[in-house]
Design an enzyme around this catalytic site. Structure first.
Site, PDB file in Angstrom:
ATOM      1  N   CYS A 233     128.294  69.530  47.282  1.00 37.31           N
ATOM      2  CA  CYS A 233     129.425  69.542  48.222  1.00 37.31           C
ATOM      3  C   CYS A 233     128.935  68.863  49.495  1.00 37.31           C
ATOM      4  O   CYS A 233     128.458  67.736  49.437  1.00 37.31           O
ATOM      5  CB  CYS A 233     129.963  70.964  48.441  1.00 37.31           C
ATOM      6  SG  CYS A 233     128.757  72.140  49.080  1.00 37.31           S
ATOM      7  N   ARG A 238     129.619  75.421  48.935  1.00 32.78           N
ATOM      8  CA  ARG A 238     130.752  75.444  48.012  1.00 32.78           C
ATOM      9  C   ARG A 238     130.319  75.108  46.587  1.00 32.78           C
ATOM     10  O   ARG A 238     130.775  75.728  45.614  1.00 32.78           O
ATOM     11  CB  ARG A 238     131.829  74.468  48.488  1.00 32.78           C
ATOM     12  CG  ARG A 238     132.468  74.860  49.805  1.00 32.78           C
ATOM     13  CD  ARG A 238     133.348  73.752  50.363  1.00 32.78           C
ATOM     14  NE  ARG A 238     132.583  72.659  50.922  1.00 32.78           N
ATOM     15  CZ  ARG A 238     133.116  71.531  51.414  1.00 32.78           C
ATOM     16  NH1 ARG A 238     134.433  71.359  51.374  1.00 32.78           N
ATOM     17  NH2 ARG A 238     132.366  70.583  51.918  1.00 32.78           N
TER      18      ARG A 238
END
Length: 273
Positions: A233, A238
């Site tokens: 990410c 994430r």
């Protein structure tokens, strides 16, 4: 239910109903102020910044082994302890903890489905205030297994490998270069985009969507068991949930912890937008 019986993904009611077990280690990854306000009873705190190096530009890279040894000594990690990873946001930081455990070669873990949000939504008890002293500190000798890690050089080397695929877990705006987060914006050539939020059912207390549904969605994008998958990410926060989902599905998956903060701030990495 002993620590060795805990499933990889455990529901709040199942964890709450499990009998006490001295080998179980509940870890909540969140900000200290949130932890002090409300937490799953018996859990210990790791703050998000303790799981990343914090060194710009690639602030999400793995911390030095000495820092990891100090951190996991503090929380009392031992080879035979089963970690239950908890966060307060749907799984990103819990996934980062699990990826870190994989890097340390510690495979005894579960993810609390929906974390503290689902726990509270189920009406289960919460603790607040400073935790009672646990005497849990141990001397933990951290060793790094590089198998779950993809370096920038490895990503570059595998760009033309038809058996490899990059899973970009950022938003569509970041992927297409419409949102500036680095000196250069866009995506790694050939990368496939599936936002990490697409893994979470926000109408079901931020639990993961059913694994068969996620498998079908990923395989439709070319991300499946026949590929060597690298996820990233911006700082491998994430994408840590993407990594966990890949593990849960039995995929061959690694994480590029340098992520876009390293790739997009380098001078000579290829970028598409």
């Amino acid at each position: 239910m002993t620590a060795t019986d805990l499933p990889l993904i455990i529901e709040p009611a199942d964890l709450a109903g499990a009998p006490p077990d001295g080998k179980r280690l509940l870890i909540t990854v969140c900000q200290a102020r949130v932890f002090l306000a409300h937490r799953v009873p018996g859990s210990l705190l790791i703050e998000p910044g303790e799981l990343v190096s914090g060194v710009a530009p690639a602030i999400g890279k793995l911390p030095p082994v000495e820092r990891l040894a100090e951190l996991f000594s503090r929380i009392g990690l031992e080879d035979d302890r089963h970690v239950v990873a908890i966060d307060d946001e749907g799984g990103g930081w819990a996934g980062r903890l699990i990826w870190t455990l994989d890097v340390l070669g510690h495979s005894r873990y579960s993810l609390l489905n929906g974390g503290a949000l689902a726990w509270a939504a189920a009406g289960l008890p919460l603790e607040s205030g400073p935790p009672a002293p646990t005497g849990s500190a141990r001397t933990y000798r951290a060793r790094i297994d590089h198998t779950p890690i993809a370096s920038m050089e490895q990503v570059l080397a595998e760009l033309d490998d038809p058996e490899s695929i990059v899973w970009d877990a950022r938003s569509a705006g970041e992927y297409h270069g419409l949102r500036a987060t680095a000196r250069r914006n866009g995506h790694i050539p050939g990368a496939v985009n599936l936002d990490w939020l697409e893994l979470i059912d926000r109408h079901n207390d931020f639990r993961l969507k059913p694994l068969p549904e996620l498998r079908a969605r990923l395989e439709a994008l070319g991300i499946g068991p026949d590929k060597k998958i690298i996820t990233h990410c911006h700082t491998h926060h994430r994408s840590a949930l993407a990594y966990f989902v890949g593990k849960a599905l039995g995929f061959d998956i690694r994480a590029y912890d340098g992520s876009w903060s390293e790739w997009g701030n380098a001078d000579d990495t290829p970028v598409e937008n």
